[in-house]
Design a protein around this motif. Structure first.
Motif, PDB file in Angstrom:
ATOM      1  N   ASN A  24       0.831  -1.209   0.000  1.00  0.00           N
ATOM      2  CA  ASN A  24       0.000   0.000   0.000  1.00  0.00           C
ATOM      3  C   ASN A  24       0.865   1.258   0.000  1.00  0.00           C
ATOM      4  O   ASN A  24       0.516   2.262  -0.619  1.00  0.00           O
ATOM      5  CB  ASN A  24      -0.948   0.007   1.202  1.00  0.00           C
ATOM      6  CG  ASN A  24      -2.050  -1.041   1.054  1.00  0.00           C
ATOM      7  OD1 ASN A  24      -2.378  -1.463  -0.055  1.00  0.00           O
ATOM      8  ND2 ASN A  24      -2.615  -1.473   2.177  1.00  0.00           N
ATOM      9  N   ALA A  25       1.999   1.172   0.704  1.00  0.00           N
ATOM     10  CA  ALA A  25       2.880   2.350   0.787  1.00  0.00           C
ATOM     11  C   ALA A  25       3.562   2.637  -0.550  1.00  0.00           C
ATOM     12  O   ALA A  25       3.666   3.799  -0.962  1.00  0.00           O
ATOM     13  CB  ALA A  25       3.927   2.138   1.877  1.00  0.00           C
ATOM     14  N   ILE A  26       4.016   1.587  -1.261  1.00  0.00           N
ATOM     15  CA  ILE A  26       4.708   1.852  -2.540  1.00  0.00           C
ATOM     16  C   ILE A  26       3.729   2.047  -3.684  1.00  0.00           C
ATOM     17  O   ILE A  26       4.046   2.699  -4.662  1.00  0.00           O
ATOM     18  CB  ILE A  26       5.769   0.768  -2.897  1.00  0.00           C
ATOM     19  CG1 ILE A  26       5.154  -0.637  -2.997  1.00  0.00           C
ATOM     20  CG2 ILE A  26       6.915   0.773  -1.919  1.00  0.00           C
ATOM     21  CD1 ILE A  26       6.161  -1.720  -3.334  1.00  0.00           C
ATOM     22  N   GLY A  27       2.521   1.525  -3.559  1.00  0.00           N
ATOM     23  CA  GLY A  27       1.492   1.707  -4.587  1.00  0.00           C
ATOM     24  C   GLY A  27       1.515   0.589  -5.609  1.00  0.00           C
ATOM     25  O   GLY A  27       2.573   0.038  -5.914  1.00  0.00           O
ATOM     26  N   TYR A  28       0.339   0.278  -6.157  1.00  0.00           N
ATOM     27  CA  TYR A  28       0.201  -0.854  -7.084  1.00  0.00           C
ATOM     28  C   TYR A  28       0.473  -0.418  -8.518  1.00  0.00           C
ATOM     29  O   TYR A  28       0.348   0.771  -8.805  1.00  0.00           O
ATOM     30  CB  TYR A  28      -1.208  -1.442  -6.939  1.00  0.00           C
ATOM     31  CG  TYR A  28      -1.389  -2.048  -5.560  1.00  0.00           C
ATOM     32  CD1 TYR A  28      -1.011  -3.354  -5.303  1.00  0.00           C
ATOM     33  CD2 TYR A  28      -1.871  -1.265  -4.508  1.00  0.00           C
ATOM     34  CE1 TYR A  28      -1.143  -3.890  -4.026  1.00  0.00           C
ATOM     35  CE2 TYR A  28      -1.996  -1.800  -3.227  1.00  0.00           C
ATOM     36  CZ  TYR A  28      -1.639  -3.097  -2.999  1.00  0.00           C
ATOM     37  OH  TYR A  28      -1.756  -3.635  -1.743  1.00  0.00           O
ATOM     38  N   PRO A  29       0.835  -1.338  -9.415  1.00  0.00           N
ATOM     39  CA  PRO A  29       1.052  -2.770  -9.162  1.00  0.00           C
ATOM     40  C   PRO A  29       2.365  -3.051  -8.423  1.00  0.00           C
ATOM     41  O   PRO A  29       3.323  -2.301  -8.568  1.00  0.00           O
ATOM     42  CB  PRO A  29       1.096  -3.359 -10.568  1.00  0.00           C
ATOM     43  CG  PRO A  29       1.527  -2.233 -11.446  1.00  0.00           C
ATOM     44  CD  PRO A  29       1.016  -0.986 -10.822  1.00  0.00           C
ATOM     45  N   VAL A  30       2.363  -4.154  -7.682  1.00  0.00           N
ATOM     46  CA  VAL A  30       3.588  -4.607  -7.026  1.00  0.00           C
ATOM     47  C   VAL A  30       3.905  -6.021  -7.504  1.00  0.00           C
ATOM     48  O   VAL A  30       3.034  -6.710  -8.045  1.00  0.00           O
ATOM     49  CB  VAL A  30       3.469  -4.612  -5.480  1.00  0.00           C
ATOM     50  CG1 VAL A  30       3.189  -3.214  -4.944  1.00  0.00           C
ATOM     51  CG2 VAL A  30       2.433  -5.617  -5.004  1.00  0.00           C
ATOM     52  N   ILE A  31       5.151  -6.418  -7.306  1.00  0.00           N
ATOM     53  CA  ILE A  31       5.547  -7.783  -7.665  1.00  0.00           C
ATOM     54  C   ILE A  31       6.098  -8.463  -6.421  1.00  0.00           C
ATOM     55  O   ILE A  31       6.853  -7.862  -5.660  1.00  0.00           O
ATOM     56  CB  ILE A  31       6.546  -7.776  -8.857  1.00  0.00           C
ATOM     57  CG1 ILE A  31       6.892  -9.187  -9.310  1.00  0.00           C
ATOM     58  CG2 ILE A  31       7.810  -6.986  -8.555  1.00  0.00           C
ATOM     59  CD1 ILE A  31       7.558  -9.241 -10.693  1.00  0.00           C
ATOM     60  N   ILE A  32       5.647  -9.698  -6.200  1.00  0.00           N
ATOM     61  CA  ILE A  32       6.102 -10.477  -5.045  1.00  0.00           C
ATOM     62  C   ILE A  32       7.096 -11.500  -5.588  1.00  0.00           C
ATOM     63  O   ILE A  32       6.795 -12.210  -6.550  1.00  0.00           O
ATOM     64  CB  ILE A  32       4.909 -11.176  -4.352  1.00  0.00           C
ATOM     65  CG1 ILE A  32       3.830 -10.133  -4.025  1.00  0.00           C
ATOM     66  CG2 ILE A  32       5.353 -11.908  -3.098  1.00  0.00           C
ATOM     67  CD1 ILE A  32       2.411 -10.685  -4.066  1.00  0.00           C
ATOM     68  N   LYS A  33       8.293 -11.527  -5.011  1.00  0.00           N
ATOM     69  CA  LYS A  33       9.350 -12.407  -5.529  1.00  0.00           C
ATOM     70  C   LYS A  33       9.900 -13.299  -4.425  1.00  0.00           C
ATOM     71  O   LYS A  33       9.926 -12.909  -3.267  1.00  0.00           O
ATOM     72  CB  LYS A  33      10.517 -11.567  -6.081  1.00  0.00           C
ATOM     73  CG  LYS A  33      10.173 -10.687  -7.264  1.00  0.00           C
ATOM     74  CD  LYS A  33      11.415  -9.934  -7.728  1.00  0.00           C
ATOM     75  CE  LYS A  33      11.148  -9.160  -9.005  1.00  0.00           C
ATOM     76  NZ  LYS A  33      12.359  -8.452  -9.469  1.00  0.00           N
ATOM     77  N   ALA A  34      10.381 -14.471  -4.830  1.00  0.00           N
ATOM     78  CA  ALA A  34      11.005 -15.398  -3.883  1.00  0.00           C
ATOM     79  C   ALA A  34      12.434 -14.952  -3.594  1.00  0.00           C
ATOM     80  O   ALA A  34      13.183 -14.641  -4.513  1.00  0.00           O
ATOM     81  CB  ALA A  34      11.003 -16.804  -4.463  1.00  0.00           C
ATOM     82  N   ALA A  35      12.808 -14.939  -2.304  1.00  0.00           N
ATOM     83  CA  ALA A  35      14.173 -14.550  -1.919  1.00  0.00           C
ATOM     84  C   ALA A  35      15.192 -15.499  -2.534  1.00  0.00           C
ATOM     85  O   ALA A  35      16.293 -15.096  -2.910  1.00  0.00           O
ATOM     86  CB  ALA A  35      14.314 -14.531  -0.402  1.00  0.00           C
ATOM     87  N   ALA A  36      14.829 -16.768  -2.652  1.00  0.00           N
ATOM     88  CA  ALA A  36      15.751 -17.767  -3.197  1.00  0.00           C
ATOM     89  C   ALA A  36      15.599 -17.890  -4.716  1.00  0.00           C
ATOM     90  O   ALA A  36      16.211 -18.747  -5.331  1.00  0.00           O
ATOM     91  CB  ALA A  36      15.489 -19.122  -2.544  1.00  0.00           C
ATOM     92  N   GLY A  37      14.749 -17.032  -5.298  1.00  0.00           N
ATOM     93  CA  GLY A  37      14.368 -17.196  -6.701  1.00  0.00           C
ATOM     94  C   GLY A  37      15.375 -16.675  -7.697  1.00  0.00           C
ATOM     95  O   GLY A  37      16.577 -16.748  -7.497  1.00  0.00           O
ATOM     96  N   GLY A  38      14.876 -16.114  -8.727  1.00  0.00           N
ATOM     97  CA  GLY A  38      15.657 -15.794  -9.910  1.00  0.00           C
ATOM     98  C   GLY A  38      15.042 -16.583 -11.038  1.00  0.00           C
ATOM     99  O   GLY A  38      14.507 -17.672 -10.804  1.00  0.00           O
ATOM    100  N   GLY A  39      15.068 -16.010 -12.198  1.00  0.00           N
ATOM    101  CA  GLY A  39      14.516 -16.726 -13.337  1.00  0.00           C
ATOM    102  C   GLY A  39      13.009 -16.840 -13.341  1.00  0.00           C
ATOM    103  O   GLY A  39      12.460 -17.616 -14.090  1.00  0.00           O
TER     104      GLY A  39
END
Ligand code: MV4
Length: 460
Positions: free
Chosen positions: A149-164
């Motif tokens: 809510n603070a940064i505003g939409y759209p947002v992206i949720i990513k895995a810390a161990a992710g990539g690719g």
């Protein structure tokens, strides 16, 4: 002093490493799975040891067998290539414990940069721009919502161990956030055995620009310019270029400074890549670091005239990186097409099988890095990339013409490949203008798919 290098990989990258070792007078020890005996990397290496059955989990990922092979074959260094064990900090540690030089950065650097939340923190502390978002792992939905809510939409949720791209979810509203957050956590847990996620502002239609760096163990770090890797499909790159047409010199200077600063902040040794997103206004944001040699290193080699794999080996050997930034400049425009055994008309389904006729293109400015040949059987166990076609020329226009010419010469019969698709892209006016973003492939298919002939057929 490195005398013999075990190459803990297969395919074109194993061959690439064999060639660099040979030019430096280092002996090579290939390892291979039961189905890879006929692969060129096995035939071109000085020695080879079979390490197990076809599935990678029983061979190329089996650290104890690879270390045993190194001991048995008296190798004093291991080159991991890309994929498999290239960014496994435990394996790098095990190499250290066996007194075998892991050709790459320290296990600590691999561990830190493999955690995307930690990598972000290193960047933030080094004053390198990152995408607005959370500074820590998001522990629960409530905490996530507050940040989103603070940064505003759209947002992206990513895995810390992710990539690719695995475990990545986009949320366009508060309502959507809760659902996407839980899905991202679950996907991350399943894919990486680690459910930790973080949140960033979603940048729409970015350019994916990455900077190549080299660093030695004495703290000398240089960059070798950038690659534009925006032309991807489902996070799989199809075509890469160096330099990026989209960057002007001022932006290039700012980004390369940031890349070197970040590499210094993690005391980087070896060859590495800093990935950035660039939006249409020219704002750039660090997103992740790759602590390995990458598939697309070849376009940098051709554009800059530097043998990156040889430098990896020299650096691992304790030599000083004698390249100086002021002498490194972009000399050519380079393009790479990944040649995959896939049917691009059937949703890119893999097409393993026998290559019954093979003829690789050649001529001025053409390079083919591939482990296949006529009669070769592509096993179904590994990824579908069977080669890389790289061209270089004085200008981007000339490079595109050269690539098109080389693709037309390339004959691979018996299986489907991405060659026809790459030809179409080389002729696409939108590609030729150079303004390719990460949306390109999606819209390419919408623009070029011919109407289904069944539905418009008129009875004769
Ligand atoms: C993003 C993004 C937009 N905003 N992060 C995809 C793979 C992973 N390395 C990062 N990715 C993205 N991260 C923010 N904050 C868009 C992508 C992305 C993408 C990135 C590079 C190349 C192709 C892509 C296709 C879709 C999404």
């Amino acid at each position: 002093m490195i005398r013999k290098v075990l190459i803990a990989n297969r395919g074109e990258i194993a061959l690439r490493v064999v060639r660099a070792c040979r030019e430096l007078g280092m002996k090579t020890l290939a390892v291979y799975s039961e189905v890879d005996e006929q692969s060129l990397h096995v035939q071109l290496a000085d020695e080879a040891i079979c390490i197990g059955p076809a599935p990678a989990i029983q061979s190329y990922l089996k650290t104890d067998r690879i270390l045993s092979a190194a001991e048995l074959g008296d190798a004093d260094a291991i080159h991991p290539g890309y994929g498999f064990l290239a960014e496994n900090p435990t394996f790098a540690e095990q190499c250290d414990a066996c007194n075998i030089k892991f050709i790459g950065p320290s296990s600590n650097t691999i561990r830190k940069m493999g955690d995307k939340v930690l990598a972000r923190q290193v960047a933030i502390r080094a004053n390198v721009p990152t995408v607005p978002g959370s500074e820590d792992t998001i522990l629960d939905e409530k905490m996530g919502l507050k940040i989103a809510n603070a940064i505003g939409y759209p947002v992206i949720i990513k895995a810390a161990a992710g990539g690719g791209g695995k475990g990545m979810r986009i949320a366009h509203s508060t309502v959507a956030f809760s659902k996407e957050f839980r899905t991202a956590q679950m996907e991350a847990e399943k894919a990486f055995n680690n459910g930790a996620v973080y949140v960033e502002k979603y940048i729409e239609e970015p350019h994916h620009i990455e900077f190549q760096i080299l660093g030695d163990r004495y703290g000398h770090i240089v960059h070798l310019g950038e690659r534009d890797c925006s032309l991807q499909r489902k996070y799989q790159k199809l075509i890469e270029e160096a330099p990026a047409t989209f960057l002007n010199d001022a932006l290039r200077a700012k980004m390369s400074k940031a890349a070197v600063k970040l590499a210094k902040a993690c005391e980087y040794e070896g060859a590495g890549t800093l990935e950035f997103l660039v939006d249409k206004h020219g704002n750039f944001y660090f997103i992740e670091m790759n602590a390995r040699i990458q598939v697309e290193h070849t376009v940098t080699e051709e554009a800059m005239g530097v043998d990156l794999v040889k430098w990896q080996l020299r650096i691992a050997n304790g030599e000083h990186l004698t390249l100086e930034q002021k002498n490194i400049r972009c000399r050519r425009h380079a393009i790479e097409c990944r040649i995959n055994a896939e049917d691009s008309e059937k949703n890119f389904v893999p097409c393993p099988g026998n290559i019954n006729l093979y003829y690789a293109p050649g001529g001025y400015g053409v390079r083919v890095d591939s482990h296949v040949y006529g009669g070769y059987d592509i096993p179904p166990y590994y990824d579908s990339m069977i080669g890389k076609l790289i061209v270089s020329a004085d200008t981007r226009e000339e490079a595109i013409e050269r690539m098109h010419r080389a693709l037309n010469e390339y004959i691979i019969r018996g299986i489907k490949t991405t060659i026809p698709l790459c030809k179409k892209i080389m002729q696409d006016p939108s590609f030729r203008t150079g303004n390719v973003t990460t949306k390109y492939v999606e819209t390419f298919f919408n623009r070029t798919v011919e109407p289904n002939s069944e539905t418009i057929k008129i009875h004769e």
